[in-house]
Design an enzyme around this catalytic site. Structure first.
Site, PDB file in Angstrom:
ATOM      1  N   HIS A  59       0.812  -1.216   0.000  1.00 55.62           N
ATOM      2  CA  HIS A  59       0.000   0.000   0.000  1.00 55.62           C
ATOM      3  C   HIS A  59       0.848   1.270   0.000  1.00 55.62           C
ATOM      4  CE1 HIS A  59      -3.450  -2.596   0.950  1.00 55.62           C
ATOM      5  NE2 HIS A  59      -4.189  -1.585   0.557  1.00 55.62           N
ATOM      6  N   GLY A  60       2.047   1.198   0.502  1.00 54.94           N
ATOM      7  CA  GLY A  60       2.863   2.400   0.487  1.00 54.94           C
ATOM      8  C   GLY A  60       4.240   2.192   1.075  1.00 54.94           C
TER       9      GLY A  60
END
Length: 481
Positions: free
Chosen positions: A322-323
């Protein structure tokens, strides 16, 4: 090009009209050109990166199918490493480089590598995973290698789901580009209704809630207690409406032309357990990790300790997907921790429920489970949304402080009372819709109602978009992934 923009409405109208106007044999080419335009609307040069991924995986798929023995695995590994290398350079290089720099400072080492000044190509993680699923499925023998380079390119670049999913498997999508679709009134109308519902969730609910959430999370040290709690709950609904709204528009736009994309959300906040939540939230990604990471690790067909390890690692990697931030890693680890704890406390929790008699009231037990699951998910969202790790710690530490001095302005989070009331009402309205979906889709439910009820509902959605929508062309949250 944003789904919540005038440009997209014009684009969608032109592309859809051309799709039905052209002969079937020309449609795929038109869609490919349209998808290129759609992607290049953001940062045109980054289409070269996408093209490189497409070329590598296209030829890798053919080589895997045509080879025997170890060569098949070598081509698979080459494809995976090449595709992941692109993802690593653009998304994770600076993250890991910063980590190494911090370690070097602690030990007083000389570490001369500087960060790279590059932008993350939009939707890179999504089309990377879609490409990886293709080569893996070819290797497993579940999908024949696509020989038409244009069709394969369209599979990766199909504009409705190009930048934020759903992440489609080749078995579900590739063959549909060869199928001739005709204009069917009911299918087209239903697709448009789904797009309208998705747009409503984005511009009326998500973008409205973002004003409350951003006020608090961009300056969390100025708030405590109830303000932090409300902002966190609002973020839970913001991210759901933002991402599921995108998915609805993508699925609806594809449906209008006759394509079927997989369902990506299924009333996740009505889940009774964390495990159930992840079967209802971002389904295309959850099943991707299940099929290509969790099961290859051994899944639950291994000793219990290894099963729990597999679960935890899967969610840890999901967080990193996700990041490139430790906050996302913590968020993933926290969800993995929830599942491991749930496995180890199942018998104790069942005995406790029987002891206090809650099992005699199944509806009450159900809603208590839904409520507790929602609270756990909300706690994890703190790390997902907070800008820094220090912000996350501050919010966690101050969730229960300042409640003795609550003022009305603390609840409004600096926004007008009218906006707060509208925010609460649209959330309640959406959840009423979700409750109606328990046994059948809202579309099926509404279709059974009298004409005046059906059209009242449709006009309510349209008028809500027109008069309550926030049309500032805010990007979708998941564009950053």
């Amino acid at each position: 090009m944003l789904f919540n923009s005038i440009e997209f409405i014009i684009f969608f109208t032109i592309v859809t009209s051309l799709y039905f106007f052209l002969e079937h044999r020309y449609r795929w080419f038109m869609l490919l050109i349209a998808s290129c335009i759609f992607y290049m609307w953001f940062v045109p040069v980054y289409i070269l990166i996408l093209f490189l991924t497409i070329v590598v995986d296209y030829y890798a798929g053919i080589k895997i199918e045509d080879s025997v023995g170890k060569k098949r695995k070598y081509y698979l590994i080459f494809s995976i490493l090449s595709t992941c290398l692109i993802l690593f350079v653009f998304k994770y290089f600076n993250f890991f480089n910063d980590t190494f720099q911090s370690i070097a400072q602690v030990f007083h080492w000389n570490y001369p590598v500087n960060n790279m000044s590059i932008l993350l190509p939009i939707g890179l993680s999504f089309h990377t995973f879609q490409s990886l699923s293709y080569v893996v499925e070819v290797y497993r023998g579940n999908q024949t290698a696509e020989r038409n380079f244009g069709i394969y390119s369209l599979y990766v670049m199909f504009y409705p789901q190009l930048v934020a999913g759903p992440i489609e498997r080749p078995q579900n999508l590739l063959w549909q580009f060869y199928e001739e679709h005709h204009f069917e009134y009911n299918r087209v109308v239903n697709g448009l209704k789904l797009m309208a519902w998705g747009l409503f969730k984005k511009v009326v609910i998500a973008d409205r809630l973002s004003e409350f959430v951003n006020t608090v999370y961009n300056d969390p040290t100025s708030y405590e207690g109830i303000s932090l709690v409300i902002a966190t709950i609002f973020f839970a609904f913001q991210i759901y409406c933002d991402f599921s709204g995108y998915s609805d528009i993508a699925i609806g736009a594809a449906q209008v032309m006759g394509f079927k994309l997989m369902t990506n959300f299924n009333r996740p906040y009505f889940s009774k357990t964390i495990s159930e939540f992840w079967k209802r939230w971002h389904i295309s990604l959850s099943t991707w990790f299940k099929d290509y990471l969790y099961i290859p690790l051994g899944g639950n067909k291994v000793p219990k300790w290894r099963w729990q390890f597999n679960l935890f690692i899967t969610f840890l990697v999901s967080g990193l997907w996700h990041g490139a931030s430790w906050n996302f890693v913590i968020w993933g680890a926290l969800n993995g921790f929830y599942l491991v704890v749930a496995l180890n406390t199942l018998k104790v929790r069942n005995k406790l429920a029987k002891l206090i008699g809650i099992t005699s009231f199944p509806q009450l037990n159900k809603w208590l489970n839904i409520g507790s699951t929602f609270l756990l998910i909300n706690f994890a969202w703190i790390f997902f949304r907070a800008n820094t790790f220090d912000d996350s710690l501050y919010i966690v530490k101050h969730l229960f402080s300042g409640w003795q001095n609550v003022r009305f302005r603390n609840i409004l989070l600096g926004q007008p009372l009218s906006e707060f009331i509208i925010a609460i009402l649209v959330i309640i309205g959406m959840e009423v819709v979700h409750l109606l979906q328990r046994r059948e889709s809202v579309r099926a439910f509404v279709t059974k109602r009298p004409v005046w009820v059906r059209w009242s509902f449709y006009y309510l959605i349209i008028l809500g978009i027109l008069f309550l929508g926030k049309f500032d062309n805010a990007e979708f949250i998941y564009f950053q992934f």
